[in-house]
Write an enzyme that holds these catalytic residues in place. Structure first.
Site, PDB file in Angstrom:
ATOM      1  N   LYS A  52      39.615  36.543  40.774  1.00  0.00           N
ATOM      2  CA  LYS A  52      39.232  35.770  39.586  1.00  0.00           C
ATOM      3  C   LYS A  52      38.504  34.468  39.914  1.00  0.00           C
ATOM      4  O   LYS A  52      37.741  33.956  39.098  1.00  0.00           O
ATOM      5  CB  LYS A  52      40.488  35.447  38.767  1.00  0.00           C
TER       6      LYS A  52
ATOM      7  N   SER B 243      42.546  43.790  44.293  1.00  0.00           N
ATOM      8  CA  SER B 243      42.071  42.677  43.463  1.00  0.00           C
ATOM      9  C   SER B 243      42.897  41.410  43.567  1.00  0.00           C
ATOM     10  O   SER B 243      42.385  40.318  43.313  1.00  0.00           O
ATOM     11  CB  SER B 243      41.979  43.137  42.010  1.00  0.00           C
TER      12      SER B 243
END
Lengths: 332, 332
Positions: free
Chosen positions: A66, A317
């Site tokens: 992110k 991720s």
């Protein structure tokens, strides 16, 4: 599911009224985030039944990819406007990423979270210097927009934003740089910012490579939507059943358009497969993954027969798993 | 402890009769191992009380930095000779590294291990295609030399070898490339191949940076040796007390000469500090370290006051921890 149309680097692809992010957007993002996001390596995974590399975004400053999108978005705001601050509504990795990016630029950040958010996540966001605004569940967006108006600040959406998508797409650039003859890239899908950016980059640079999405069966709205060719909303209650707490959102029209244009296929994985992948990544790759980050490895371990063959990259991720949950999984 | 004499890149430094590895040796090693060892990133560790980055060698194919030295050594052997195979005596990460490198070159590997070596390690070495030769404890070296003679093969020592030291030194090149203004580099010390190579590289490229060694108190022979200015042997029984099973060797004259020339200081860490660092690395950096790999982080967490200040890199040397031991540490 798409025909995998390659993006042209210089001319935006139009899908109806939606502009898809271009290779130029993504390379510009790569320049902005250089030195602020970690240039993650491809980690060989010789324990898989195919040539496999893991892309460990768990090693980013906030423990997840992110930071790439958030930093690119904050960096893209006009400096005079940026001075007045940035706003995000998120209880997860995006909140910390926006807080981290705001501090890097020395500007205020307001992060709006539901009042039932675990204390540890609230503390982590505050530790990055952000002001945490606690609101009733369901009032996050309206509270965030109220701050935007009051402070003349800038909202940084978690995925429904070309600057955020372009930032996540830098993962795709790095994959091609490190493994130019990659055949298959796997990325988790939820709101879709990650897979949209990655797929846009991969298809621009190597159209013959396939990009597949992976999502939990229990939050399988994207698989259903891609099969039907239109966004099929699932209830929050349904999506919240998965332990993959980073994969409980659903695509926006913008990210769904990217997926329709660029994503070649999607597989879903079970909760047990996700848990087993967290354990395998710890024991075999020495990487700690949060459940959301382990879904791509779960797809390789348990659904290899459904995937195209060849040199495969699985995007891990993020690594922000609760310590007790991790201990329980590794105890088994 | 030394006066930190900088190496000159083109002229070998002589310490008595010993030639130290040069920057040229190390840059040549970097070319040989490119694409075979992972180019590990520096992972920011904002949770420390100083600017800290972790260099995660746990992400190498064999889970440890040893692949760098082993691959460089095997690659440096004359091809006609290399065809006849390579030999190593080790039950640890070096064994797997030599086996891995041998397979990459398609040549035979014999790995001599004590018959009480845990089955899991024997299996891991066999999985890389090597022939495992089980011998009585204490007969490892003689058995290895017997194979070398019988097969006309080449011995790849774990640390007492310029090619191995040069390979480990590529870590130093990468640190300077990623953080040119680094102030302090911490590396574990045992046989000394790692710190010798890293220190030679750092002092050649940035003489003003300090390089410190870290070792377990319970295997603190190097600290005593550096203090006395000569090698002080400790018994195997003493050195085997530490849980850091990769740090139970002691320097050779070659590696000790490198340390005397290039290492600025050394700190020792307790067993509890090592355990706590494994847990912190898992929870805060999402990295799984074996105890030997966690000693540098333990030094920063528990002995920061003894270390020079400034931008610090801690080399995390490997991640091959027993799954049960890991689960126990993370359970606490």
């Amino acid at each position: 599911m798409s025909s995998a149309t390659p993006a042209t680097p210089t001319r935006p692809v139009h899908t109806g009224a939606v502009n898809l992010v271009t290779l130029e957007d993504i390379t510009a993002a790569a320049e902005r985030i250089a030195g602020h996001a970690v240039r993650t390596p491809l980690v060989p995974a010789p324990w898989a039944d195919r040539p496999l590399w893991i892309k460990p975004e768990s090693l980013q400053p906030v423990g997840a990819f992110k930071i790439r999108g958030a930093y690119n978005a904050v960096a893209s705001v006009d400096p005079a406007r940026r001075e007045r601050g940035v706003v995000a509504y998120s209880s997860g990795n995006h909140a910390q990423a926006v807080a981290y990016a705001a501090r890097a630029f020395g500007v205020p950040a307001w992060i709006v979270v539901p009042e039932d958010t675990p204390r540890v996540k609230v503390d982590a966001t505050r530790a990055h210097g952000a002001e945490v605004v606690l609101v009733k569940t369901g009032e996050r967006e309206s509270a965030a927009y109220a701050i935007v108006e009051r402070e003349d600040a800038t909202l940084i959406p978690p995925f429904d934003d070309p600057r955020v998508i372009a930032g996540q797409g830098t993962i795709g650039l790095e994959i091609i740089a490190d493994l130019p003859d990659v055949d298959l890239v796997l990325a988790p899908v939820s709101g879709g910012g990650l897979i949209s950016g990655v797929a846009a980059a991969i298809k621009a640079l190597r159209p013959e490579a396939q990009v597949w999405a992976v999502e939990p069966e229990l939050a399988g709205d994207t698989a259903e939507s891609l099969a039907k060719g239109e966004l099929v909303p699932w209830s929050v209650a349904d999506r919240n059943r998965t332990i993959a707490d980073g994969l409980r959102s659903q695509p926006s029209p913008l990210t769904f358009a990217h997926q329709q244009a660029y994503v070649d296929g999607i597989v879903t994985v079970s909760e047990d497969e996700i848990r087993s992948a967290v354990t395998t990544l710890a024991h075999r790759a020495h990487l700690i993954a949060e459940p959301s980050g382990a879904v791509t490895t779960a797809a390789v371990l348990h659904h290899s027969d459904k995937l195209p063959t060849g040199k495969t990259v699985a995007v891990l991720s993020g690594g922000n798993i609760d310590p007790d949950a991790l201990a329980t999984l590794l105890q088994a």
